[in-house]
Design a protein around this motif. Structure first.
Motif, PDB file in Angstrom:
ATOM      1  N   LEU A 190       0.827  -1.206   0.000  1.00  9.41           N
ATOM      2  CA  LEU A 190       0.000   0.000   0.000  1.00  9.41           C
ATOM      3  C   LEU A 190       0.864   1.260   0.000  1.00  9.41           C
ATOM      4  N   HIS A 191       0.496   2.200  -0.846  1.00  9.37           N
ATOM      5  CA  HIS A 191       1.266   3.447  -0.970  1.00  9.37           C
ATOM      6  C   HIS A 191       0.897   4.443   0.125  1.00  9.37           C
ATOM      7  N   THR A 192       1.695   5.478   0.251  1.00 11.69           N
ATOM      8  CA  THR A 192       1.436   6.567   1.186  1.00 11.69           C
ATOM      9  C   THR A 192       0.583   7.632   0.504  1.00 11.69           C
ATOM     10  N   GLY A 193       0.417   8.794   1.142  1.00 15.24           N
ATOM     11  CA  GLY A 193      -0.276   9.890   0.483  1.00 15.24           C
ATOM     12  C   GLY A 193      -1.322  10.625   1.293  1.00 15.24           C
ATOM     13  N   ASN A 194      -1.508  10.267   2.580  1.00 13.36           N
ATOM     14  CA  ASN A 194      -2.451  10.991   3.437  1.00 13.36           C
ATOM     15  C   ASN A 194      -3.869  10.977   2.883  1.00 13.36           C
ATOM     16  N   PHE A 195      -4.220   9.910   2.165  1.00 10.85           N
ATOM     17  CA  PHE A 195      -5.573   9.711   1.629  1.00 10.85           C
ATOM     18  C   PHE A 195      -5.991  10.809   0.651  1.00 10.85           C
ATOM     19  N   LEU A 196      -4.976  11.408  -0.014  1.00  9.49           N
ATOM     20  CA  LEU A 196      -5.229  12.404  -1.049  1.00  9.49           C
ATOM     21  C   LEU A 196      -4.286  12.124  -2.214  1.00  9.49           C
ATOM     22  N   PRO A 197      -4.653  12.543  -3.422  1.00  6.58           N
ATOM     23  CA  PRO A 197      -3.772  12.307  -4.574  1.00  6.58           C
ATOM     24  C   PRO A 197      -2.455  13.052  -4.445  1.00  6.58           C
ATOM     25  N   ALA A 198      -1.462  12.556  -5.170  1.00  8.48           N
ATOM     26  CA  ALA A 198      -0.169  13.232  -5.205  1.00  8.48           C
ATOM     27  C   ALA A 198      -0.343  14.694  -5.602  1.00  8.48           C
ATOM     28  N   VAL A 199       0.524  15.523  -5.116  1.00  9.85           N
ATOM     29  CA  VAL A 199       0.552  16.976  -5.314  1.00  9.85           C
ATOM     30  C   VAL A 199      -0.515  17.647  -4.440  1.00  9.85           C
ATOM     31  N   ILE A 200      -1.781  17.199  -4.544  1.00  8.20           N
ATOM     32  CA  ILE A 200      -2.819  17.751  -3.679  1.00  8.20           C
ATOM     33  C   ILE A 200      -2.458  17.509  -2.214  1.00  8.20           C
ATOM     34  N   ASN A 201      -1.786  16.385  -1.953  1.00 10.68           N
ATOM     35  CA  ASN A 201      -1.393  16.063  -0.572  1.00 10.68           C
ATOM     36  C   ASN A 201      -0.091  16.742  -0.155  1.00 10.68           C
ATOM     37  N   GLY A 202       0.457  17.579  -1.043  1.00  5.87           N
ATOM     38  CA  GLY A 202       1.686  18.293  -0.717  1.00  5.87           C
ATOM     39  C   GLY A 202       2.948  17.493  -0.957  1.00  5.87           C
ATOM     40  N   SER A 203       2.823  16.367  -1.664  1.00  8.40           N
ATOM     41  CA  SER A 203       3.961  15.469  -1.881  1.00  8.40           C
ATOM     42  C   SER A 203       3.907  14.921  -3.312  1.00  8.40           C
ATOM     43  N   PRO A 204       5.056  14.519  -3.865  1.00  5.27           N
ATOM     44  CA  PRO A 204       5.037  13.894  -5.191  1.00  5.27           C
ATOM     45  C   PRO A 204       4.589  12.436  -5.159  1.00  5.27           C
ATOM     46  N   THR A 205       4.359  11.891  -3.962  1.00  2.93           N
ATOM     47  CA  THR A 205       3.961  10.489  -3.833  1.00  2.93           C
ATOM     48  C   THR A 205       2.482  10.369  -3.480  1.00  2.93           C
ATOM     49  N   GLY A 206       1.930   9.187  -3.785  1.00  7.79           N
ATOM     50  CA  GLY A 206       0.530   8.964  -3.443  1.00  7.79           C
ATOM     51  C   GLY A 206      -0.193   8.034  -4.391  1.00  7.79           C
ATOM     52  N   SER A 207       0.553   7.095  -5.002  1.00  7.79           N
ATOM     53  CA  SER A 207      -0.105   6.129  -5.875  1.00  7.79           C
ATOM     54  C   SER A 207       0.687   4.827  -5.894  1.00  7.79           C
ATOM     55  N   TYR A 222      -6.205   2.175  -3.508  1.00  5.42           N
ATOM     56  CA  TYR A 222      -7.373   2.210  -2.631  1.00  5.42           C
ATOM     57  C   TYR A 222      -8.026   3.587  -2.766  1.00  5.42           C
ATOM     58  N   ARG A 223      -9.276   3.681  -2.355  1.00  2.00           N
ATOM     59  CA  ARG A 223     -10.011   4.935  -2.515  1.00  2.00           C
ATOM     60  C   ARG A 223      -9.430   6.046  -1.629  1.00  2.00           C
ATOM     61  N   LEU A 224      -9.405   7.253  -2.202  1.00  2.00           N
ATOM     62  CA  LEU A 224      -8.870   8.417  -1.511  1.00  2.00           C
ATOM     63  C   LEU A 224      -9.989   9.412  -1.232  1.00  2.00           C
ATOM     64  N   GLY A 225      -9.681  10.409  -0.409  1.00  2.00           N
ATOM     65  CA  GLY A 225     -10.590  11.524  -0.243  1.00  2.00           C
ATOM     66  C   GLY A 225     -11.081  11.759   1.165  1.00  2.00           C
ATOM     67  N   TRP A 226     -10.874  12.978   1.639  1.00  2.00           N
ATOM     68  CA  TRP A 226     -11.458  13.480   2.883  1.00  2.00           C
ATOM     69  C   TRP A 226     -11.413  14.992   2.814  1.00  2.00           C
ATOM     70  N   ASN A 227     -11.786  15.670   3.872  1.00  2.00           N
ATOM     71  CA  ASN A 227     -11.898  17.129   3.822  1.00  2.00           C
ATOM     72  C   ASN A 227     -10.927  17.796   4.802  1.00  2.00           C
ATOM     73  N   PRO A 228      -9.656  17.895   4.436  1.00  5.02           N
ATOM     74  CA  PRO A 228      -8.682  18.512   5.350  1.00  5.02           C
ATOM     75  C   PRO A 228      -8.812  20.021   5.445  1.00  5.02           C
ATOM     76  N   ALA A 229      -9.571  20.623   4.521  1.00  9.07           N
ATOM     77  CA  ALA A 229      -9.675  22.086   4.491  1.00  9.07           C
ATOM     78  C   ALA A 229     -10.839  22.613   5.325  1.00  9.07           C
ATOM     79  N   SER A 230     -11.677  21.730   5.857  1.00 11.84           N
ATOM     80  CA  SER A 230     -12.814  22.192   6.644  1.00 11.84           C
ATOM     81  C   SER A 230     -12.343  22.929   7.897  1.00 11.84           C
ATOM     82  N   THR A 231     -13.077  23.967   8.251  1.00 12.10           N
ATOM     83  CA  THR A 231     -12.771  24.694   9.480  1.00 12.10           C
ATOM     84  C   THR A 231     -13.352  24.000  10.710  1.00 12.10           C
ATOM     85  N   ASP A 232     -14.145  22.969  10.476  1.00 16.02           N
ATOM     86  CA  ASP A 232     -14.777  22.222  11.576  1.00 16.02           C
ATOM     87  C   ASP A 232     -13.915  21.003  11.893  1.00 16.02           C
TER      88      ASP A 232
END
Length: 208
Positions: free
Chosen positions: A69-86, A111-121
């Protein structure tokens, strides 16, 4: 003095890079994925690349399987602030090659990615991240079921031993591997820390 040590399968490389077969883009399942742009959830094909010693040079017909399993903070590469994520990350490719050269079968899994790290809540951030973890765990379980089904009904095309399956990950992938191993009881998913403070139900029931 010099001591000669024989190579040992699963400990030492016994195959060369040229003896490894890579089968890319195998669909192991399909599930609903959240939109990263705010749209409605949509079906996503879940794919993997399988690395194995070429069956023409490897006589073993029941080989341990390692799901990688790859890394990536459950976000695609670049969007997660890193060149890795797949599953195509160079570190994942190299890990799979090293496992295969030692006689394992390695599956680099999307594996499926996606969450909301930008929410103020904070509750939204925490909840959507936990749901992302849970979706990934479910995807790895789907991969295990797929490989076992392939062995049982399709003449075991990858020549795996389905009693010897390990899950290994880099970064976020390691977190998923631990979650898959230890989060295995319904009661554990309903602990207070996993219950939404917004609308009460356990977060995992919303994240499948």
């Amino acid at each position: 003095s010099i001591a000669a040590t024989a190579q040992s399968r699963y400990d030492d490389p016994i195959f060369t890079n040229a003896q490894i077969t890579i089968t890319p883009d195998i669909t192991y399942g399909t599930n609903q994925a959240i939109s990263l742009t705010g749209g409605a959830p949509a079906a996503q094909a879940l794919r993997m690349d399988v690395y194995q010693p070429n069956q023409s040079v490897d006589a073993v017909a029941n080989r341990p399987l390692i799901i990688v399993l790859h890394t990536g903070n459950f976000l695609p590469a670049v969007i997660n602030g890193s060149p890795t994520g797949s599953r195509k990350d160079s570190a994942i490719v190299q890990a799979c090659m090293e496992f295969a050269k030692r006689g394992y079968v390695a599956a680099a899994v999307t594996y499926r990615l996606g969450w909301n790290p930008a929410s103020t809540d904070e509750e939204v951030r925490r909840g959507t991240l936990l749901q992302a973890v849970y979706r990934a765990i479910l995807d790895v379980k789907t991969c295990v079921r797929f490989m076992r089904k392939e062995k049982a009904t399709n003449n075991n095309p990858y020549k795996i031993d389905d009693t010897k399956i390990a899950v290994y990950g880099h970064g976020t992938g390691g977190y998923i591997a631990l979650g898959m191993a230890y989060l295995d009881k319904q009661a554990e998913m309903e602990l207070p820390k996993f219950v939404s403070q917004i609308d009460a139900p356990p977060l995992f029931t919303q994240g499948q």
